[in-house]
Design a protein around this motif. Structure first.
Motif, PDB file in Angstrom:
ATOM      1  N   UNK A  87     -10.443  -5.527   9.190  1.00  0.00           N
ATOM      2  CA  UNK A  87     -11.522  -6.500   9.340  1.00  0.00           C
ATOM      3  C   UNK A  87     -11.102  -7.860   8.780  1.00  0.00           C
ATOM      4  N   UNK A  88     -10.418  -7.850   7.625  1.00  0.00           N
ATOM      5  CA  UNK A  88      -9.930  -9.113   7.054  1.00  0.00           C
ATOM      6  C   UNK A  88      -8.915  -9.777   7.976  1.00  0.00           C
ATOM      7  N   UNK A  89      -8.029  -8.977   8.535  1.00  0.00           N
ATOM      8  CA  UNK A  89      -6.996  -9.509   9.431  1.00  0.00           C
ATOM      9  C   UNK A  89      -7.619 -10.107  10.684  1.00  0.00           C
ATOM     10  N   UNK A  90      -8.553  -9.388  11.295  1.00  0.00           N
ATOM     11  CA  UNK A  90      -9.216  -9.887  12.500  1.00  0.00           C
ATOM     12  C   UNK A  90     -10.066 -11.110  12.174  1.00  0.00           C
TER      13      UNK A  90
ATOM     14  N   UNK B 237      -9.632   1.835   3.247  1.00  0.00           N
ATOM     15  CA  UNK B 237      -8.745   0.704   2.936  1.00  0.00           C
ATOM     16  C   UNK B 237      -8.258   0.029   4.217  1.00  0.00           C
ATOM     17  N   UNK B 238      -7.866   0.834   5.203  1.00  0.00           N
ATOM     18  CA  UNK B 238      -7.336   0.279   6.451  1.00  0.00           C
ATOM     19  C   UNK B 238      -8.432  -0.424   7.235  1.00  0.00           C
TER      20      UNK B 238
ATOM     21  N   UNK C  18      -3.246  -9.405   3.313  1.00  0.00           N
ATOM     22  CA  UNK C  18      -1.870  -9.134   2.896  1.00  0.00           C
ATOM     23  C   UNK C  18      -1.826  -8.400   1.556  1.00  0.00           C
ATOM     24  N   UNK C  19      -2.677  -8.828   0.609  1.00  0.00           N
ATOM     25  CA  UNK C  19      -2.722  -8.159  -0.700  1.00  0.00           C
ATOM     26  C   UNK C  19      -3.169  -6.707  -0.562  1.00  0.00           C
ATOM     27  N   UNK C  20      -4.180  -6.479   0.263  1.00  0.00           N
ATOM     28  CA  UNK C  20      -4.655  -5.112   0.470  1.00  0.00           C
ATOM     29  C   UNK C  20      -3.599  -4.267   1.177  1.00  0.00           C
ATOM     30  N   UNK C  21      -2.872  -4.875   2.106  1.00  0.00           N
ATOM     31  CA  UNK C  21      -1.810  -4.157   2.805  1.00  0.00           C
ATOM     32  C   UNK C  21      -0.697  -3.752   1.840  1.00  0.00           C
ATOM     33  N   UNK C  22      -0.393  -4.605   0.884  1.00  0.00           N
ATOM     34  CA  UNK C  22       0.606  -4.261  -0.133  1.00  0.00           C
ATOM     35  C   UNK C  22       0.155  -3.038  -0.933  1.00  0.00           C
TER      36      UNK C  22
ATOM     37  N   UNK D 172      -6.833 -18.851   6.131  1.00  0.00           N
ATOM     38  CA  UNK D 172      -5.816 -18.609   5.107  1.00  0.00           C
ATOM     39  C   UNK D 172      -6.281 -17.646   4.040  1.00  0.00           C
ATOM     40  N   UNK D 173      -7.554 -17.783   3.619  1.00  0.00           N
ATOM     41  CA  UNK D 173      -8.102 -16.887   2.590  1.00  0.00           C
ATOM     42  C   UNK D 173      -8.127 -15.450   3.090  1.00  0.00           C
ATOM     43  N   UNK D 174      -8.605 -15.241   4.300  1.00  0.00           N
ATOM     44  CA  UNK D 174      -8.711 -13.885   4.842  1.00  0.00           C
ATOM     45  C   UNK D 174      -7.333 -13.265   5.068  1.00  0.00           C
ATOM     46  N   UNK D 175      -6.389 -14.049   5.559  1.00  0.00           N
ATOM     47  CA  UNK D 175      -5.025 -13.540   5.740  1.00  0.00           C
ATOM     48  C   UNK D 175      -4.410 -13.138   4.398  1.00  0.00           C
TER      49      UNK D 175
END
Length: 308
Positions: free
Chosen positions: A13-16, A7-8, A59-63, A52-55
């Motif tokens: 990868x999404x954040x970067x 998950x992390x 964020x959803x995955x981080x939640x 914006x889509x990747x951020x």
């Protein structure tokens, strides 16, 4: 705790990826000007949209991650994004990376591995607790005791205390009888539940009622101490407190999470029985059940579990 790693990695990868598209968008921006052409170039720059889509996905995955895993484990793992960020700098922006930065990457990865690693002593405690509680549950034929139930209601900043008697017979009979400050009886016998007060009584088929099915299942599992072996429904952590096992269970299944955020069982190693159950509900309310004057494997009249 290694379950958190996939998950992390995806979240990093999404954040970067969002940061990469942000930099690409900024490098393609024209010089600032109060012109229609300048603002239109911002709107049509698809790199901003991709960013914006990747951020948003990150964020959803981080939640989800922070909900499912301890924060002390999840937050340090964010540092993996630095590793992927440096790899993106090499692959996308063709930057040179000196040796000292690679050493930094090695230290970050090592730190993440140490964060996820379960201490040998804690792992040994978990295995020992599982074995002792499983043996006690297998040997438990009947159980009867008095209980005190204290419900803490967060919204009202108040608590409600009730007392009663509990009777259990392996493996699907349970009688939960409140005597103060009101009288109310909950009897589980197989697939049927009797709810009874002074005015009326109702028998419910738990196969047809999802909520009662889960409540009945959790009550039986908690009393017998079998929750620790239900790996498909709970993650567990174990600690030692005054010679007792304290087992913290966190629901994995969505239907259980709708009812409880956390379940904590105190198992007396001396008595080989669960003596305290703490239920934290989704809304933050908390219920603590203390069992006392416990009698094990003594005869219980069959009519105690009658559905009438």
């Amino acid at each position: 705790m290694w379950k958190i790693v996939p998950y992390v990695i995806v979240q990093s990868i999404l954040l970067v990826g969002g940061q990469v598209f942000l930099k690409l968008a900024l490098t393609r921006m024209p010089a600032f000007a109060w012109t229609r052409a300048y603002w239109w170039s911002l709107v049509t720059n698809w790199h901003f949209a991709a960013c914006g889509v990747l951020f948003s996905l990150a964020s959803l995955l981080w939640m989800y991650i922070t909900r499912q895993f301890p924060f002390s484990t999840a937050y340090p793992m964010v540092s993996l994004s630095y590793v992927f960020g440096m790899l993106a700098a090499i692959a996308v922006f063709h930057e040179e990376v000196p040796v000292v930065k690679w050493i930094g990457v090695l230290l970050i990865v090592t730190g993440c591995m140490l964060t996820c690693a379960t201490p040998a002593q804690a792992q040994q405690h978990g295995q020992q607790a599982r074995q002792e509680i499983s043996q006690a549950a297998a040997a438990l034929k009947t159980l009867q005791c008095e209980f005190t139930q204290t419900k803490y209601m967060r919204m009202l900043n108040d608590k409600m205390v009730s007392t009663g008697h509990m009777y259990y017979r392996q493996s699907d009979c349970l009688r939960w009888e409140y005597v103060k400050p009101y009288t109310y009886t909950f009897v589980l016998n197989g697939d049927k539940v009797l709810l009874k007060n002074r005015q009326r009584s109702d028998v419910i088929d738990i196969k047809r009622n999802k909520v009662f099915r889960e409540i009945a299942h959790i009550m039986l599992q908690s009393v017998a101490g079998n929750c620790l072996n239900d790996d498909s429904s709970f993650t567990s952590s174990t600690a030692v407190d005054g010679g007792d096992w304290v087992v913290t269970l966190r629901p994995l299944r969505k239907d259980i999470r709708q009812l409880f955020r956390e379940i904590v069982l105190r198992f007396s190693r001396q008595k080989a029985v669960v003596t305290r159950v703490e239920l934290t509900e989704k809304n933050g309310d908390n219920t603590v059940i203390e069992l006392r004057n416990v009698k094990k494997n003594e005869t219980i009249a069959h009519d105690m579990f009658a559905l009438h």
